[in-house]
Scaffold this active site. Sequence first.
Site, mmCIF file in Angstrom:
data_model
loop_
_atom_site.group_PDB
_atom_site.id
_atom_site.type_symbol
_atom_site.label_atom_id
_atom_site.label_comp_id
_atom_site.label_asym_id
_atom_site.label_seq_id
_atom_site.Cartn_x
_atom_site.Cartn_y
_atom_site.Cartn_z
ATOM 1 N N LYS A 57 -74.733 -88.649 27.337
ATOM 2 C CA LYS A 57 -74.030 -88.591 28.010
ATOM 3 C C LYS A 57 -72.650 -89.847 27.978
ATOM 4 O O LYS A 57 -73.466 -90.646 27.934
ATOM 5 C CB LYS A 57 -74.968 -88.547 29.341
ATOM 6 C CG LYS A 57 -73.643 -89.231 30.898
ATOM 7 C CD LYS A 57 -74.975 -89.466 32.268
ATOM 8 C CE LYS A 57 -73.673 -89.351 33.333
ATOM 9 N NZ LYS A 57 -74.876 -89.276 34.657
HETATM 10 C C1 R5P Z 1 -76.197 -94.629 34.986
HETATM 11 O O1 R5P Z 1 -75.930 -96.090 35.070
HETATM 12 C C2 R5P Z 1 -76.276 -93.256 35.961
HETATM 13 O O2 R5P Z 1 -77.171 -92.006 34.750
HETATM 14 C C3 R5P Z 1 -75.261 -93.390 36.202
HETATM 15 O O3 R5P Z 1 -76.311 -93.114 37.635
HETATM 16 C C4 R5P Z 1 -74.723 -91.866 36.534
HETATM 17 O O4 R5P Z 1 -74.009 -92.244 35.258
HETATM 18 C C5 R5P Z 1 -73.211 -91.809 37.197
HETATM 19 O O5 R5P Z 1 -72.872 -91.115 37.382
HETATM 20 P P1 R5P Z 1 -71.390 -91.443 37.554
HETATM 21 O O6 R5P Z 1 -70.532 -92.349 37.367
HETATM 22 O O7 R5P Z 1 -70.425 -90.220 37.958
HETATM 23 O O8 R5P Z 1 -71.608 -91.729 39.501
#
Ligand code: R5P
Length: 295
Positions: A203
């Site tokens: 990711k």
């Molecule tokens: C990383 O720190 C975690 O997986 C987050 O909760 C996630 O990556 C955040 O997702 P977004 O940036 O789409 O809110």
Amino acid sequence: MADLDDIREGREFGRDRPADTIRFFLKGAAHLDWGLKARLARIFRPATGRTVMLAFDHGYFQGPTRGLERIDLTIAPIAAAADVLMCTRGALRSMIAPETGRPVMLRCSAGSSVLTELSNELVAVDIEDAIRLDAAGMAAQVYIGAEFEHRSIANVVKLVDTGTRYGIPTMAVTAVGKEMARDARYFALASRIAAELGAHLVKTYFVEEGFEKVALSCPVPIVIAGGKKLPERAALAMARRAIDEGAAGVDMGRNVFQSEAPAAMLQALNAVVHGGETAEQAYGMFMDLREPRAA
Ligand code: R5P
């Protein structure tokens, strides 16, 4: 016991139809074991090779952030529309019903908060608990270049080793420390390191310039985080570009649960990721479907 009187000799061996040697639909997974492939095929839809994950694991270091004050009220009602749920075991057990039936990408690294040095994490879930929770995958942050880079790498390695033993894939999440540049060079470096450590998917963040290079140089599928909340049209455009430039899906959080209409946003993302819709078509769909959440 089967009847022994009528044992017929086989004769249809399909001489003109060689056995299937097409190994797998996902990049980098051709040589994995059956259990890993089976779980990856729950994370990524075999029909498209892509996924729309819903990330709501933010509480593990941010507490009750906007949109996640009551996961039972905001996330549970829309969870069935995501391909995968990315969350902590605490949120899963306390606020998501098992009948939701969605594969879970279990947040397995933790150990810091917004009040401390974020990169100082450990593996915070035992493999047995991941198995008990029927995790389709386990996720850990990798902090390349940060103060606790070494420890975060060790966390990913531990998940890869224990997960491989039980057929559970690992997703490395390329976290950005406060001092780090958010550019293609950095994300290509971090994503590639994660894949070489054995992560089965990575990711990372979309970048305006050079994302294609990030995806091409990573030998396993990449999904993008959404990052900070954007206007819906811009978030859908980012998803479209990421897919066009090589991402195998999205793992978005704030751009879904902080949207004025999270369910509509999830459907619009599905249209982009799986349906091949343009960002404008998906935004039109979002506008048609939106039912603003109750205040
Ligand atoms: C990383 O720190 C975690 O997986 C987050 O909760 C996630 O990556 C955040 O997702 P977004 O940036 O789409 O809110």
